[in-house]
Design a protein around this motif. Structure first.
Motif, PDB file in Angstrom:
ATOM      1  N   ASP A 522       0.832  -1.212   0.000  1.00 22.36           N
ATOM      2  CA  ASP A 522       0.000   0.000   0.000  1.00 22.36           C
ATOM      3  C   ASP A 522       0.864   1.258   0.000  1.00 22.36           C
ATOM      4  OD1 ASP A 522      -2.264  -1.592   0.078  1.00 22.36           O
ATOM      5  OD2 ASP A 522      -2.460  -1.478   2.264  1.00 22.36           O
ATOM      6  N   GLU A 523       1.931   1.243   0.795  1.00 23.63           N
ATOM      7  CA  GLU A 523       2.806   2.412   0.898  1.00 23.63           C
ATOM      8  C   GLU A 523       3.506   2.693  -0.431  1.00 23.63           C
ATOM      9  OE1 GLU A 523       4.224   5.647   2.617  1.00 23.63           O
ATOM     10  OE2 GLU A 523       3.279   4.191   3.966  1.00 23.63           O
ATOM     11  N   VAL A 524       4.032   1.651  -1.057  1.00 24.06           N
ATOM     12  CA  VAL A 524       4.729   1.832  -2.338  1.00 24.06           C
ATOM     13  C   VAL A 524       3.743   2.247  -3.421  1.00 24.06           C
ATOM     14  CG1 VAL A 524       6.041   0.643  -4.149  1.00 24.06           C
ATOM     15  CG2 VAL A 524       6.603   0.255  -1.737  1.00 24.06           C
ATOM     16  N   ARG A 525       2.581   1.644  -3.389  1.00 19.06           N
ATOM     17  CA  ARG A 525       1.564   1.994  -4.399  1.00 19.06           C
ATOM     18  C   ARG A 525       1.244   3.491  -4.333  1.00 19.06           C
ATOM     19  NH1 ARG A 525      -2.441  -2.007  -3.596  1.00 19.06           N
ATOM     20  NH2 ARG A 525      -1.549  -3.192  -5.334  1.00 19.06           N
ATOM     21  N   ARG A 526       1.172   4.049  -3.125  1.00 12.18           N
ATOM     22  CA  ARG A 526       0.788   5.458  -2.965  1.00 12.18           C
ATOM     23  C   ARG A 526       1.949   6.424  -3.178  1.00 12.18           C
ATOM     24  NH1 ARG A 526      -2.000   3.446   1.720  1.00 12.18           N
ATOM     25  NH2 ARG A 526      -0.174   4.078   2.943  1.00 12.18           N
ATOM     26  N   ASN A 527       3.148   6.048  -2.651  1.00 14.26           N
ATOM     27  CA  ASN A 527       4.178   7.074  -2.497  1.00 14.26           C
ATOM     28  C   ASN A 527       5.537   6.772  -3.107  1.00 14.26           C
ATOM     29  OD1 ASN A 527       2.425   8.673  -0.833  1.00 14.26           O
ATOM     30  ND2 ASN A 527       2.835   7.239   0.859  1.00 14.26           N
ATOM     31  N   TYR A 528       5.733   5.555  -3.619  1.00 13.42           N
ATOM     32  CA  TYR A 528       7.070   5.196  -4.084  1.00 13.42           C
ATOM     33  C   TYR A 528       7.011   4.545  -5.458  1.00 13.42           C
ATOM     34  CZ  TYR A 528       8.513   6.326   0.650  1.00 13.42           C
ATOM     35  OH  TYR A 528       8.748   6.993   1.815  1.00 13.42           O
ATOM     36  N   GLU A 529       8.196   4.194  -5.968  1.00 13.70           N
ATOM     37  CA  GLU A 529       8.281   3.692  -7.338  1.00 13.70           C
ATOM     38  C   GLU A 529       8.707   2.234  -7.444  1.00 13.70           C
ATOM     39  OE1 GLU A 529       7.254   5.441  -9.891  1.00 13.70           O
ATOM     40  OE2 GLU A 529       6.744   7.028  -8.483  1.00 13.70           O
ATOM     41  N   GLY A 530       9.210   1.659  -6.361  1.00 15.47           N
ATOM     42  CA  GLY A 530       9.651   0.272  -6.439  1.00 15.47           C
ATOM     43  C   GLY A 530       9.918  -0.292  -5.066  1.00 15.47           C
ATOM     44  N   LEU A 531       9.994  -1.631  -4.989  1.00 16.01           N
ATOM     45  CA  LEU A 531      10.160  -2.321  -3.709  1.00 16.01           C
ATOM     46  C   LEU A 531      11.261  -3.372  -3.830  1.00 16.01           C
ATOM     47  CD1 LEU A 531       9.058  -2.868  -0.807  1.00 16.01           C
ATOM     48  CD2 LEU A 531       7.545  -4.570  -1.844  1.00 16.01           C
ATOM     49  N   VAL A 532      12.141  -3.392  -2.826  1.00 18.42           N
ATOM     50  CA  VAL A 532      13.179  -4.418  -2.713  1.00 18.42           C
ATOM     51  C   VAL A 532      12.894  -5.226  -1.456  1.00 18.42           C
ATOM     52  CG1 VAL A 532      15.625  -4.780  -2.150  1.00 18.42           C
ATOM     53  CG2 VAL A 532      14.982  -3.188  -3.970  1.00 18.42           C
ATOM     54  N   ILE A 533      13.006  -6.556  -1.551  1.00 16.92           N
ATOM     55  CA  ILE A 533      12.840  -7.435  -0.387  1.00 16.92           C
ATOM     56  C   ILE A 533      14.227  -7.965  -0.031  1.00 16.92           C
ATOM     57  CG2 ILE A 533      11.685  -9.461   0.554  1.00 16.92           C
ATOM     58  CD1 ILE A 533       9.613  -9.167  -1.709  1.00 16.92           C
ATOM     59  N   ALA A 534      14.760  -7.510   1.101  1.00 16.83           N
ATOM     60  CA  ALA A 534      16.125  -7.886   1.481  1.00 16.83           C
ATOM     61  C   ALA A 534      16.309  -7.643   2.969  1.00 16.83           C
ATOM     62  CB  ALA A 534      17.149  -7.084   0.690  1.00 16.83           C
ATOM     63  N   ASN A 535      17.329  -8.254   3.522  1.00 13.84           N
ATOM     64  CA  ASN A 535      17.681  -7.996   4.916  1.00 13.84           C
ATOM     65  C   ASN A 535      19.140  -8.320   5.132  1.00 13.84           C
ATOM     66  OD1 ASN A 535      17.971 -10.855   6.090  1.00 13.84           O
ATOM     67  ND2 ASN A 535      15.935 -10.952   5.176  1.00 13.84           N
ATOM     68  N   GLU A 536      19.641  -7.994   6.319  1.00 13.41           N
ATOM     69  CA  GLU A 536      21.045  -8.220   6.661  1.00 13.41           C
ATOM     70  C   GLU A 536      21.192  -9.266   7.764  1.00 13.41           C
ATOM     71  OE1 GLU A 536      22.760  -3.787   5.565  1.00 13.41           O
ATOM     72  OE2 GLU A 536      21.906  -4.102   7.564  1.00 13.41           O
ATOM     73  N   GLY A 537      20.196 -10.141   7.899  1.00 16.93           N
ATOM     74  CA  GLY A 537      20.266 -11.202   8.889  1.00 16.93           C
ATOM     75  C   GLY A 537      21.275 -12.262   8.503  1.00 16.93           C
ATOM     76  N   LYS A 538      21.535 -13.177   9.421  1.00 12.99           N
ATOM     77  CA  LYS A 538      22.446 -14.279   9.122  1.00 12.99           C
ATOM     78  C   LYS A 538      21.950 -15.059   7.915  1.00 12.99           C
ATOM     79  CE  LYS A 538      24.613 -18.348  11.214  1.00 12.99           C
ATOM     80  NZ  LYS A 538      24.723 -19.191  12.443  1.00 12.99           N
ATOM     81  N   ASN A 539      20.638 -15.266   7.849  1.00 11.74           N
ATOM     82  CA  ASN A 539      20.003 -15.910   6.700  1.00 11.74           C
ATOM     83  C   ASN A 539      18.841 -15.049   6.224  1.00 11.74           C
ATOM     84  OD1 ASN A 539      21.492 -18.531   6.667  1.00 11.74           O
ATOM     85  ND2 ASN A 539      20.581 -18.738   8.692  1.00 11.74           N
ATOM     86  N   PHE A 540      18.519 -15.154   4.948  1.00  8.76           N
ATOM     87  CA  PHE A 540      17.419 -14.364   4.398  1.00  8.76           C
ATOM     88  C   PHE A 540      16.100 -14.712   5.078  1.00  8.76           C
ATOM     89  CE2 PHE A 540      13.940 -14.050   1.262  1.00  8.76           C
ATOM     90  CZ  PHE A 540      13.953 -12.679   1.061  1.00  8.76           C
ATOM     91  N   CYS A 541      15.758 -16.011   5.086  1.00  5.24           N
ATOM     92  CA  CYS A 541      14.515 -16.445   5.724  1.00  5.24           C
ATOM     93  C   CYS A 541      14.484 -17.968   5.723  1.00  5.24           C
ATOM     94  CB  CYS A 541      13.294 -15.897   4.984  1.00  5.24           C
ATOM     95  SG  CYS A 541      11.722 -16.482   5.630  1.00  5.24           S
TER      96      CYS A 541
END
Length: 813
Positions: A522-541
């Motif tokens: 919802d936030e990207v749809r209203r106010n941004y242009e793109g989305l990245v799914i990432a993190n800096e954890g030991k493992n992604f998921c």
């Protein structure tokens, strides 16, 4: 030469390190010529084949054998077996002139100064100006090696100390000589970071450079404490492992893995090449090591070192520990210590260290004595082995897999307090540390303005990041968080791109993450242009919250489980329907739900070390967050692209024939819970698409994903419309089921495995409909969810879930 233009390399020496370096160059897309000596005599096999000593197969035998071995080695040095085709074998007598065709020549021969000097003399005969020549030495002086070489050659000569195994160890020490061109050093540093994915530190030309100098000293301190205070091998390794933020192999197991003869050689190298009498005394090989080497007990490669593997009374494998007093082996004894237990319960390395040091018992005393001496030594060597504490800390984190480098460790335990304790015990602080403390500083590192500062020559200096590195932590410190809850956050990456970061325990997907995905769309749809799914954890998921699912299943809360799966499916579908580009950037383990979180993305930018797989069958389930649906959809599209059908339902028999191999491939991959051994292997397995990417340096993932999202926008991004697609239907289900039945009859799988396989086949094939039937994504999601729910009710599945949670591995029941 620029960092982009290493187009071809030559590696001289095909042993463990040489072949490992050649393999990693091949991983990075760089063709490589691997050279070794010409064998002195024929093998029996060569004689039977009628070969002569002049035959190329004989003359290139050592390099050819090394290339063949790397295809089968475990751990694998290659990201993908076919990358070995980028390596050509040769020999030093016939092929040395070919170095003139290369941009980089790496010498990886025996660690003997005269041998290296002699080889460099031969290399210079065919060398042309501009070719980089480097030595992969672990401690021999670069300047001494370069004696007798021309000034032009020395300007292009440096040390490049890779750590073993080359693919997996991040550290690369680059060591310039006195005559090395400084600009070339920086270009090689950039090349090795961007193209080879290495963490590069610049070391000074001193014995053993940075990591081996500090690490070897630290191990000597361990052995001295062991001898003087009578600590057991088990006590040593219990203290110097994860409790101190070190690897599970700790100290003595690490020495066994490295080889005690190798360790003795590294110790001798410092003692023989330092003019400082105090340093020579520090690097005296301990008696216990001398005796083990003398008796041929060199560690794992000879079957005995500080530990020995033996057979128990029932034939089981038993690990015995060395008793230094008798130099014989005895059964292991688990140490009991309040400080160790406190460290085990603490969260995070700083807390573990403080708990360990604060215990006031025998193990606490050992930890303090080891840390104290290592920290003081590291501080004392600043300026001699490296110019900054940052280089030393990175070298120890990347080269010895310490969670914290020496100066980070000092901050974690309290710089001022620990320094006072050291002085009270009669230790002398290095002058620069005393001056730093006298100036009122209480740490070596500080965070300011969202950036990291470190102590540098009496002042604060900012830790510089490469442009390709994005730190989510620093963005959050600078106020970049848009939304956040207990499991995930939305972070502004700039340029209109948002990052969805997981930060739940183990990054397991639960309600918080699913809610943030929905809010993020919802936030990207209203106010941004793109989305990245990432993190800096030991493992992604590592997947969904298995504990929650098991608890609900045991309580027979089927409506709750149904609601959880619907929420997961709806979040993934909402993510897929976002009208803006979505790019996922997984790293390390991305399993089960972690893969399903990437499937809605327009593009995946993976790390080379991405272990990616739908592993739900290992806990008695099938993918239900869209995993089956997405791979069925990909199979339909692949069938359409094959030209056999337009995927619109025409020619049912042709469509079924085209769909079947793609669906069966997905069935086999998911049904066997296959996990990729690299990002490239994920493409081979079909988990990732050919259009997905693998970025060389894992630190560059988030930046690369952001740029990919912006690139999709520049190219005129068009949202993917929801379309019905053809499924394999009952014919596909029958074919897959027959394969599973054959495996059951052959004893490869259990009755419960067969039940799971039938559910998986039904979900992948689209249920009981004719082949070629067009279905919606929601229809496929419903099939997944129904199968998942029915399996949750199976006692054998619940046993598998319990076993995974308690034992950390799959149960085949």
């Amino acid at each position: 030469m620029t960092w982009q233009t290493v187009r071809k390399a030559v590696v001289i020496g095909s042993g463990i390190m040489g072949s490992g370096i050649a393999a990693h160059l091949a991983n990075s897309g760089i063709p490589c010529l691997l050279l070794d000596i010409v064998p002195s005599e024929l093998t029996e096999e060569e004689k039977r084949r009628g070969l002569t000593p002049e035959h190329p197969a004989v003359r290139n035998r050592l390099a050819t054998a090394a290339i063949a071995k790397m295809k089968k080695a475990n751990p694998a040095p290659l990201y993908a077996e076919e990358f070995a085709e980028r390596i050509a074998p040769g020999n030093l007598e016939d092929d040395l002139p070919r170095i003139a065709e290369a941009d980089w020549v790496i010498e990886v021969i025996v660690e003997k100064l005269e041998a290296k000097r002699s080889l460099l003399e031969r290399i210079e005969r065919y060398w042309r100006p501009g070719i980089v020549v480097s030595s992969n030495t672990s401690g021999i002086s670069i300047d001494e090696m370069a004696e007798g070489r021309s000034e032009a050659f020395r300007r292009c000569f440096m040390g490049t100390h890779f750590f073993n195994p080359v693919r997996y160890m991040k550290l690369l020490e680059i060591i310039p000589g006195r005559g090395t061109n400084p600009e070339l050093v920086l270009r090689m540093k950039t090349f090795c970071e961007k193209r080879l994915g290495k963490g590069v530190v610049l070391a000074k030309d001193t014995p053993n450079f940075i990591a081996n100098r500090i690490g070897t000293y630290g191990l000597l301190v361990v052995l001295q404490e062991m001898a003087e205070k009578g600590y057991s091998a088990e006590e040593i390794d219990a203290v110097t492992g994860p409790a101190m933020g070190r690897p599970k192999s700790a100290s003595l197991r690490t020495l066994d893995l490295v080889g005690l003869d190798t360790f003795a050689h590294v110790v001798d190298n410092v003692r023989e090449h330092t003019a400082d009498p105090e340093e020579r005394a520090r690097f005296e090989t301990p008696d216990v090591v001398r005796e083990l080497v003398r008796s041929g007990r060199l560690g794992e490669k000879t079957g005995a070192g500080f530990y020995r593997k033996s057979k128990g009374a029932g034939g089981e494998s038993v690990i015995l520990a060395l008793d230094p007093a008798t130099m014989d082996y005895r059964p292991q004894r688990k140490p009991t210590s309040g400080s160790l237990e406190a460290a085990k319960q603490a969260k995070g390395t700083p807390a573990k260290l403080r708990a360990l040091l604060g215990g006031g018992d025998r193990c606490s005393e050992l930890a303090w004595n080891l840390l104290k001496r290592t920290l003081l030594y590291s501080a004392d060597k600043l300026g001699e082995i490296a110019d900054s504490i940052e280089e030393i800390d990175k070298a120890m984190r990347w080269g010895f897999n310490w969670e914290l480098g020496p100066f980070e460790t000092w901050d974690a335990i309290g710089l001022a307090e620990s320094a006072r304790r050291m002085e009270s015990e009669g230790e002398a602080l290095p002058a620069w540390v005393s001056e730093w403390l006298a100036a009122g500083h209480t740490s070596f590192y500080s965070r300011s303005g969202g950036g990291l500062l470190f102590s540098y020559r009496g002042a604060w200096r900012r830790v510089e990041r490469r442009p390709e590195e994005i730190s989510l932590r620093e963005l959050k410190e600078r106020g970049g968080t848009i939304r956040s809850n207990g499991g995930a956050s939305l972070i502004d990456l700039g340029d209109g791109v948002v990052c969805l970061e997981f930060h739940s325990p183990n990054n397991a997907i639960g309600a918080d993450i699913l809610n943030m995905i929905s809010q993020g769309v919802d936030e990207v749809r209203r106010n941004y242009e793109g989305l990245v799914i990432a993190n800096e954890g030991k493992n992604f998921c590592v997947g969904a919250n298995l504990m929650l699912l098991l608890m609900e299943a045991q309580e027979e809360e089927w409506e709750e489980i149904d609601g959880i799966i619907r929420q997961f499916q709806n979040a993934m579908l909402k993510l897929k329907r976002l009208e803006k580009p979505v790019v996922a950037a997984p790293h390390r383990m991305a399993l089960g739900g972690g893969v399903e979180a990437c499937l809605p993305a327009d593009l995946v930018v993976a790390s080379p070390e991405t272990y990616y797989g739908l592993v739900e069958v290992g806990v008695g389930l099938i993918p239900a967050g869209g995993g089956c649906k997405e791979y069925a959809l990909r199979a339909s599209r692949a069938a359409a692209l094959s030209g056999s059908s337009d995927s619109s339902g025409s020619s049912d028999s042709l469509l079924s024939a085209a769909l079947t191999p793609h669906v069966v491939r997905a069935f086999e991959t998911i049904g066997m819970a296959k996990v990729s051994t690299s990002g490239h292997d994920a493409i081979r397995l079909g988990y990732l698409r050919e259009t997905d990417r693998v970025v060389a340096n894992p630190d560059d993932r988030i930046h690369a994903a952001k740029q990919a999202a912006l690139g999709l926008l520049r190219d005129g991004y068009e949202p993917r419309p929801e379309r019905r697609f053809a499924v394999a239907g009952s014919e596909g289900t029958a074919l897959m089921t027959l394969g599973a039945i054959a495996m059951r009859e052959s004893g490869y799988i259990s009755d419960h495995d067969l039940k799971i396989a039938k559910k998986l086949a039904h979900a992948l094939a689209g249920g009981d409909v004719p082949a070629g039937t067009l279905v919606s994504e929601q229809y496929m999601l419903d099939l997944e969810r129904e199968a998942f729910l029915s399996l949750c009710g199976e006692p054998l599945t619940q046993q598998r879930m319990q076993h995974m949670l308690t034992k950390g591995k799959a149960l085949r029941n």
